[in-house]
Design an enzyme around this catalytic site. Structure first.
Site, PDB file in Angstrom:
ATOM      1  N   GLY A  18       0.817  -1.207   0.000  1.00  0.00           N
ATOM      2  CA  GLY A  18       0.000   0.000   0.000  1.00  0.00           C
ATOM      3  C   GLY A  18       0.852   1.258   0.000  1.00  0.00           C
ATOM      4  O   GLY A  18       2.036   1.233   0.322  1.00  0.00           O
ATOM      5  N   CYS A  19       0.248   2.388  -0.341  1.00  0.00           N
ATOM      6  CA  CYS A  19       1.007   3.639  -0.484  1.00  0.00           C
ATOM      7  C   CYS A  19       1.525   4.143   0.860  1.00  0.00           C
ATOM      8  O   CYS A  19       2.740   4.347   1.026  1.00  0.00           O
ATOM      9  CB  CYS A  19       0.164   4.687  -1.198  1.00  0.00           C
ATOM     10  SG  CYS A  19      -1.460   4.992  -0.480  1.00  0.00           S
ATOM     11  N   PHE A  20       0.630   4.351   1.838  1.00  0.00           N
ATOM     12  CA  PHE A  20       1.095   4.758   3.165  1.00  0.00           C
ATOM     13  C   PHE A  20       1.975   3.663   3.778  1.00  0.00           C
ATOM     14  O   PHE A  20       2.975   3.953   4.439  1.00  0.00           O
ATOM     15  CB  PHE A  20      -0.084   5.042   4.095  1.00  0.00           C
ATOM     16  CG  PHE A  20      -0.452   6.487   4.208  1.00  0.00           C
ATOM     17  CD1 PHE A  20       0.501   7.449   4.485  1.00  0.00           C
ATOM     18  CD2 PHE A  20      -1.766   6.899   4.044  1.00  0.00           C
ATOM     19  CE1 PHE A  20       0.167   8.792   4.608  1.00  0.00           C
ATOM     20  CE2 PHE A  20      -2.124   8.237   4.150  1.00  0.00           C
ATOM     21  CZ  PHE A  20      -1.152   9.188   4.434  1.00  0.00           C
ATOM     22  N   ALA A  72       5.564   4.029   2.417  1.00  0.00           N
ATOM     23  CA  ALA A  72       6.274   5.177   2.979  1.00  0.00           C
ATOM     24  C   ALA A  72       6.689   4.925   4.424  1.00  0.00           C
ATOM     25  O   ALA A  72       7.821   5.263   4.837  1.00  0.00           O
ATOM     26  CB  ALA A  72       5.404   6.428   2.884  1.00  0.00           C
TER      27      ALA A  72
END
Length: 323
Positions: free
Chosen positions: A134-136, A139
């Site tokens: 996933g994106c979050f 990161a």
């Protein structure tokens, strides 16, 4: 010269689908065979993704076609039902950009490998199915994995902000201009859907439980994620930088900066950019990515490159939006 592989996309009208189309059209070793749409079949790609005008005359289709790699760009929790209803040959590699297989990768004869390639590179090279992170989650994991690898995590407090594209292309109250412009708000406080996959990975490295307290924010801009992870740490700042530099020494898309960073450095690139600060015994790791590239479509292309034996940077040498 490398023979071109054929790629297909299921669900090509959203933001991640549009980014995938752009990247695949410009990949030297890929022929984009099709992209499907449930309601826009027959429309040209550039009628929905205006940046593609002059790039292709391809149209969205209703049905999939034979291909070597299939990207699933469906809403979360729709990839598994789609695979149950559609037959995909076992020799076709699948990369799922949803969250259906991130925690449990088993599906019939396939075993989805978690697609954070900086930790699963060798598994991805051999995989016939990958579950993109996933994106979050990406990161945050980039910010914390080197510390987990040294068993330095216990409690972590994370704040992160994402652009409106992170909410998808479908219009919602919290994505339209009049609400989002000049406005910031928290959402899914301490209950974001990426926490489970973050904890699963970190705890494998940390070898003990990690408490992640995450407060995500909606930003008043289109794309990019910036997170700050705060935790107690008695190691010196110099030592922490050494830990990060050693962990990521072979990773071309993870950049460690000793100067302050900003989200715009990462937008329109496949880079994760990290910066570390320390005051007393409290450490802060900042992480910036483009939610549509390193957080989604760019990472998917990087995974595809590994799966087919291409150099992992192929088709991903992109310029940031510096201004």
């Amino acid at each position: 010269m490398t023979n071109k592989i054929k790629a297909g996309i299921v669900g090509g009208t959203g933001y991640t689908g549009g980014e995938l189309i752009r990247l695949l059209l410009n990949h030297p070793f890929v022929e984009l065979a099709f992209a499907t749409s449930r309601k826009d079949a027959g429309k040209k790609f550039y009628q929905l993704h205006a940046d593609l005008i002059g790039e292709t005359e391809l149209c969205f289709s209703e049905q999939i076609q034979p291909c070597d790699v299939l990207f699933l760009c469906l809403p979360h929790k729709e990839s598994k039902p789609w695979l149950e209803q559609n037959s995909v040959p076992i020799e076709t590699k699948i990369i799922d950009l949803g969250n259906d297989f991130r925690l449990d990768g088993k599906f019939n004869d396939r075993d989805f490998v978690y697609g954070l390639l900086e930790i699963n590179k060798e598994k991805i090279k051999k995989a016939n199915a990958v579950a993109n992170s996933g994106c979050f989650a990406s990161a945050i994991q980039y910010a914390l994995l080197p510390l987990a690898n040294q068993q330095l995590l216990n409690q972590v407090f994370v704040t992160g902000i994402t652009g409106s594209t992170g909410a998808g292309v479908k219009l919602q109250e919290t994505t339209h201009f009049s609400w989002r412009n000049n406005n910031i708000s928290a959402y899914k406080t301490l209950n974001h859907q990426h926490i489970d996959e973050i904890k699963l990975t970190l705890e494998q490295y940390n070898q003990s439980e990690v408490q992640v307290y995450f407060v995500p924010w909606r930003g008043d801009y289109p794309r990019g994620i910036f997170i700050s992870a705060t935790l107690p740490c008695t190691e010196s700042l110099e030592k922490v930088y050494q830990i990060f530099e050693e962990f990521y020494k072979d990773e071309v898309f993870v950049c460690i900066s000793k100067s302050p960073i900003s989200v715009k450095q990462s937008v329109n690139t496949n880079k994760c950019i990290l910066n570390i600060e320390k005051q007393g015994d409290m450490l802060v790791v900042h992480s910036a990515i483009d939610n549509l590239l390193k957080g989604a479509s760019g990472q998917a292309i990087q995974n595809m490159n590994l799966m087919f034996g291409f150099e992992e940077t192929t088709g991903l040498k992109l310029k940031p939006l510096a201004y």
